[in-house]
Design an enzyme around this catalytic site. Structure first.
Site, PDB file in Angstrom:
ATOM      1  N   GLY A  10     102.546   8.798   9.081  1.00 28.22           N
ATOM      2  CA  GLY A  10     101.311   9.549   8.793  1.00 28.22           C
ATOM      3  C   GLY A  10     100.200   8.654   8.269  1.00 28.22           C
ATOM      4  O   GLY A  10      99.405   9.069   7.425  1.00 28.22           O
ATOM      5  N   GLY A  14      93.983  10.444   6.810  1.00 30.29           N
ATOM      6  CA  GLY A  14      94.148  10.983   5.459  1.00 30.29           C
ATOM      7  C   GLY A  14      94.695  10.025   4.419  1.00 30.29           C
ATOM      8  O   GLY A  14      94.373   8.834   4.390  1.00 30.29           O
ATOM      9  N   ILE A  15      95.553  10.564   3.541  1.00 31.22           N
ATOM     10  CA  ILE A  15      96.036   9.761   2.405  1.00 31.22           C
ATOM     11  C   ILE A  15      96.972   8.638   2.863  1.00 31.22           C
ATOM     12  O   ILE A  15      97.027   7.584   2.239  1.00 31.22           O
ATOM     13  CB  ILE A  15      96.721  10.652   1.337  1.00 31.22           C
ATOM     14  CG1 ILE A  15      97.891  11.461   1.906  1.00 31.22           C
ATOM     15  CG2 ILE A  15      95.711  11.585   0.695  1.00 31.22           C
ATOM     16  CD1 ILE A  15      98.646  12.276   0.851  1.00 31.22           C
ATOM     17  N   GLY A  16      97.690   8.846   3.962  1.00 29.44           N
ATOM     18  CA  GLY A  16      98.590   7.804   4.471  1.00 29.44           C
ATOM     19  C   GLY A  16      97.800   6.596   4.948  1.00 29.44           C
ATOM     20  O   GLY A  16      98.189   5.447   4.701  1.00 29.44           O
ATOM     21  N   SER A 139     104.156  18.342  -2.432  1.00 24.61           N
ATOM     22  CA  SER A 139     102.936  19.069  -2.786  1.00 24.61           C
ATOM     23  C   SER A 139     103.214  20.086  -3.883  1.00 24.61           C
ATOM     24  O   SER A 139     104.321  20.629  -3.976  1.00 24.61           O
ATOM     25  CB  SER A 139     102.395  19.798  -1.562  1.00 24.61           C
ATOM     26  OG  SER A 139     101.359  20.680  -1.932  1.00 24.61           O
ATOM     27  N   TYR A 164     105.118  26.214   4.990  1.00 23.94           N
ATOM     28  CA  TYR A 164     104.691  24.860   4.590  1.00 23.94           C
ATOM     29  C   TYR A 164     105.137  24.578   3.148  1.00 23.94           C
ATOM     30  O   TYR A 164     105.696  23.517   2.854  1.00 23.94           O
ATOM     31  CB  TYR A 164     103.168  24.742   4.702  1.00 23.94           C
ATOM     32  CG  TYR A 164     102.621  23.479   4.063  1.00 23.94           C
ATOM     33  CD1 TYR A 164     102.744  22.243   4.703  1.00 23.94           C
ATOM     34  CD2 TYR A 164     102.012  23.508   2.807  1.00 23.94           C
ATOM     35  CE1 TYR A 164     102.270  21.086   4.114  1.00 23.94           C
ATOM     36  CE2 TYR A 164     101.538  22.356   2.208  1.00 23.94           C
ATOM     37  CZ  TYR A 164     101.666  21.143   2.868  1.00 23.94           C
ATOM     38  OH  TYR A 164     101.202  19.988   2.270  1.00 23.94           O
TER      39      TYR A 164
HETATM   40  N1  LIG Z   1      95.563  17.260   2.158  1.00 24.21           N
HETATM   41  C1  LIG Z   1      96.100  17.865   1.118  1.00 24.21           C
HETATM   42  O1  LIG Z   1      95.421  18.575   0.338  1.00 24.21           O
HETATM   43  C2  LIG Z   1      97.560  17.712   0.817  1.00 24.21           C
HETATM   44  C3  LIG Z   1      98.052  18.305  -0.365  1.00 24.21           C
HETATM   45  C4  LIG Z   1      99.413  18.157  -0.668  1.00 24.21           C
HETATM   46  C5  LIG Z   1     100.230  17.436   0.185  1.00 24.21           C
HETATM   47  N2  LIG Z   1      99.741  16.900   1.334  1.00 24.21           N
HETATM   48  C6  LIG Z   1     100.652  16.152   2.212  1.00 24.21           C
HETATM   49  O2  LIG Z   1     100.117  14.868   2.489  1.00 24.21           O
HETATM   50  C7  LIG Z   1     100.688  14.352   3.694  1.00 24.21           C
HETATM   51  C8  LIG Z   1      99.594  13.710   4.527  1.00 24.21           C
HETATM   52  O3  LIG Z   1      98.650  14.694   4.892  1.00 24.21           O
HETATM   53  P1  LIG Z   1      97.081  14.448   4.943  1.00 24.21           P
HETATM   54  O4  LIG Z   1      96.459  15.370   3.979  1.00 24.21           O
HETATM   55  O5  LIG Z   1      96.751  13.003   4.851  1.00 24.21           O
HETATM   56  O6  LIG Z   1      96.767  15.050   6.406  1.00 24.21           O
HETATM   57  P2  LIG Z   1      96.272  14.428   7.782  1.00 24.21           P
HETATM   58  O7  LIG Z   1      94.971  13.739   7.601  1.00 24.21           O
HETATM   59  O8  LIG Z   1      96.341  15.559   8.737  1.00 24.21           O
HETATM   60  O9  LIG Z   1      97.389  13.346   8.144  1.00 24.21           O
HETATM   61  C9  LIG Z   1      98.658  13.728   8.613  1.00 24.21           C
HETATM   62  C10 LIG Z   1      99.334  12.523   9.243  1.00 24.21           C
HETATM   63  O10 LIG Z   1     100.612  12.944   9.765  1.00 24.21           O
HETATM   64  C11 LIG Z   1     100.692  12.558  11.135  1.00 24.21           C
HETATM   65  N3  LIG Z   1     101.505  13.490  11.930  1.00 24.21           N
HETATM   66  C12 LIG Z   1     101.326  14.832  12.076  1.00 24.21           C
HETATM   67  N4  LIG Z   1     102.235  15.325  12.929  1.00 24.21           N
HETATM   68  C13 LIG Z   1     102.989  14.289  13.351  1.00 24.21           C
HETATM   69  C14 LIG Z   1     104.076  14.156  14.240  1.00 24.21           C
HETATM   70  N5  LIG Z   1     104.578  15.202  14.905  1.00 24.21           N
HETATM   71  N6  LIG Z   1     104.639  12.938  14.419  1.00 24.21           N
HETATM   72  C15 LIG Z   1     104.148  11.859  13.766  1.00 24.21           C
HETATM   73  N7  LIG Z   1     103.105  11.906  12.915  1.00 24.21           N
HETATM   74  C16 LIG Z   1     102.532  13.098  12.716  1.00 24.21           C
HETATM   75  C17 LIG Z   1      99.252  12.579  11.608  1.00 24.21           C
HETATM   76  O11 LIG Z   1      99.125  11.877  12.821  1.00 24.21           O
HETATM   77  P3  LIG Z   1      97.867  12.122  13.831  1.00 24.21           P
HETATM   78  O12 LIG Z   1      96.785  11.208  13.359  1.00 24.21           O
HETATM   79  O13 LIG Z   1      98.413  11.764  15.154  1.00 24.21           O
HETATM   80  O14 LIG Z   1      97.478  13.582  13.728  1.00 24.21           O
HETATM   81  C18 LIG Z   1      98.552  11.942  10.424  1.00 24.21           C
HETATM   82  O15 LIG Z   1      98.707  10.541  10.442  1.00 24.21           O
HETATM   83  C19 LIG Z   1     101.408  15.540   4.345  1.00 24.21           C
HETATM   84  O16 LIG Z   1     102.809  15.405   4.115  1.00 24.21           O
HETATM   85  C20 LIG Z   1     100.877  16.757   3.589  1.00 24.21           C
HETATM   86  O17 LIG Z   1     101.815  17.800   3.542  1.00 24.21           O
HETATM   87  C21 LIG Z   1      98.413  17.013   1.663  1.00 24.21           C
END
Ligand SMILES: NC(=O)c1ccc[n+]([C@@H]2O[C@H](COP(=O)([O-])OP(=O)(O)OC[C@H]3O[C@@H](n4cnc5c(N)ncnc54)[C@H](OP(=O)(O)O)[C@@H]3O)[C@@H](O)[C@H]2O)c1
Length: 280
Positions: A10, A14-16, A139, A164
C-alpha cells in the site's frame, strides 16, 4: 535505517507512500508490493529520485488473492536475504459485498488475510534478520465492533463501514497473537491507528460511503501526519523491545476489550490459517 530493508504494501498512495519515502530518506532500501503497474512505477520513480543511491525494488500482486500474496512472498524471499521491517498497510473499504476468487469477502481478504499470509510467508526472513519488526496498519474504527466468528465473511450481515471496522479489529487481534508466537525470536509486532487521514481511502468504496468520506476528509489530517506512527514503529529505538501493542500518535494506546481478547486472537489465527491452507 541505513542498511535496513523495509518491505511495505500500500505504498503507491496515502500514508504508505509517505512512510516509504520517509524511511527511504532515513536510509532504508524499500521493497514495495503494489497491484497497479502505472502507480507502482510512479512510486518507485519517486523513491529513486529521492534516494538515487538506494536500490529500491517493486513487486506486483493483488493482495486480496491468497495465491498472489504467497507468490510475491516467495519471490521476495528468494531475492532478499534479509528483511528488517515488514509493513502491512494496503487496505480499503467496500460499499457493497464482493467475493474474491478464493471465496472470501473482499474486505476480510484484503485487510486481514493479506497481512496474515504475507507475514507468515516472510517469517523465516524476518526471524533470520532479527532484531526485526512487523508493523500493521489498523484503525480506531475497531472501537465500534465485535467479531462474529460464525460469520467472518459477513455473508449475513454486510454494511461497508461495519465490515471494514471488523477487519481493523482483526488487525489488532492478529498483531497480538503474532507477537505471542514470535516471542523469543527477536521479531516484534505492533499495530497502529494513523488518525483520520485525507488519502485516496474511500474514493473507490462506492455510493454514499464515498460521498460521506469525501465530506469528512475536509477535517482530516495530512498523509504526512498520518504516516508518522508507521515511521515511528518501523524505526524508533524507543520501541525496539515493545511488541503486541496498539499505537496512536506515536504513543501506546489501549484498544477495546474485544481487541485485547486472547481467546479471540487465537481463534482468529486458527480460522485464518485454515483459510490460508495451512495448519497451526
Ligand atoms: N485514511 C484514513 O483515514 C485511515 C484511517 C485508519 C486506517 N487507515 C488504513 O490505512 C491504510 C492505508 O490507507 P490510506 O488511507 O493510505 O488509503 P489509500 O490512499 O487508498 O491507499 C491504499 C493503498 O492500498 C493499496 N491497495 C488497495 N487495494 C489493494 C489490492 N487489492 N492489492 C494491493 N494493494 C492494494 C492501494 O493501491 P492502489 O494505489 O493501486 O489503489 C494503495 O497503495 C489502510 O489499511 C487503511 O485501512 C486509513
Amino acid at each position: 535505517m541505513r542498511g535496513k530493508v523495509v518491505v511495505i504494501t500500500g505504498s503507491t498512495s496515502g500514508i504508505g507512500q509517505v512512510a516509504a519515502e520517509k524511511l527511504a530518506v532515513m536510509g532504508a532500501r524499500i521493497v514495495q508490493i503494489a497491484r497497479d503497474k502505472t502507480r507502482g512505477e510512479a512510486a518507485l520513480e519517486r523513491l529513486r529520485h529521492l534516494t538515487p543511491n538506494l536500490k529500491h525494488t517493486i513487486y506486483y500482486a493483488d493482495m486480496s488473492r491468497i495465491a498472489q500474496v504467497k507468490q510475491v512472498a516467495a519471490a521476495i524471499s528468494e531475492t532478499e536475504p534479509r528483511i528488517d521491517v515488514l509493513i502491512n498497510n494496503a487496505g480499503a473499504m467496500f460499499g457493497t459485498r464482493q467475493v474474491t476468487g478464493d471465496g472470501l469477502e473482499m474486505t476480510f481478504a484484503l485487510n486481514h488475510m493479506s497481512y496474515f499470509v504475507l507475514t507468515h510467508n516472510l517469517r523465516d526472513r524476518l526471524v533470520a534478520s532479527a532484531p526485526s519488526r512487523v508493523v500493521n496498519t489498523s484503525s480506531d474504527a475497531h472501537r465500534r465492533v465485535k467479531l462474529d466468528f460464525s460469520d467472518l465473511q459477513s455473508a449475513h450481515d454486510y454494511a461497508g463501514f461495519k465490515v471494514y471496522s471488523r477487519s481493523k479489529l482483526c488487525n489488532i487481534l492478529f498483531t497480538r497473537e503474532l507477537s505471542r508466537r514470535l516471542a523469543g525470536t527477536g521479531v516484534t509486532a505492533n499495530c497502529l491507528h494513523p488518525g483520520f487521514v485525507a488519502t485516496r481511502f474511500g474514493d473507490q468504496s462506492g455510493g454514499m460511503l464515498t460521498l460521506g468520506i469525501r465530506m469528512a476528509k475536509l477535517f482530516a489530517i495530512s498523509p504526512e501526519k498520518g504516516a508518522e506512527t508507521i515511521v515511528y514503529l518501523a524505526s524508533s529505538p524507543e520501541v525496539a523491545n515493545v511488541s503486541g501493542k496498539y499505537f496512536y500518535k506515536c504513543r501506546e494506546s489501549t484498544p477495546t476489550r474485544e481487541a485485547q481478547d486472547d481467546n479471540a486472537a487465537q481463534n482468529l489465527w486458527k480460522e485464518t490459517a485454515k483459510l490460508a491452507g495451512w495448519e497451526t
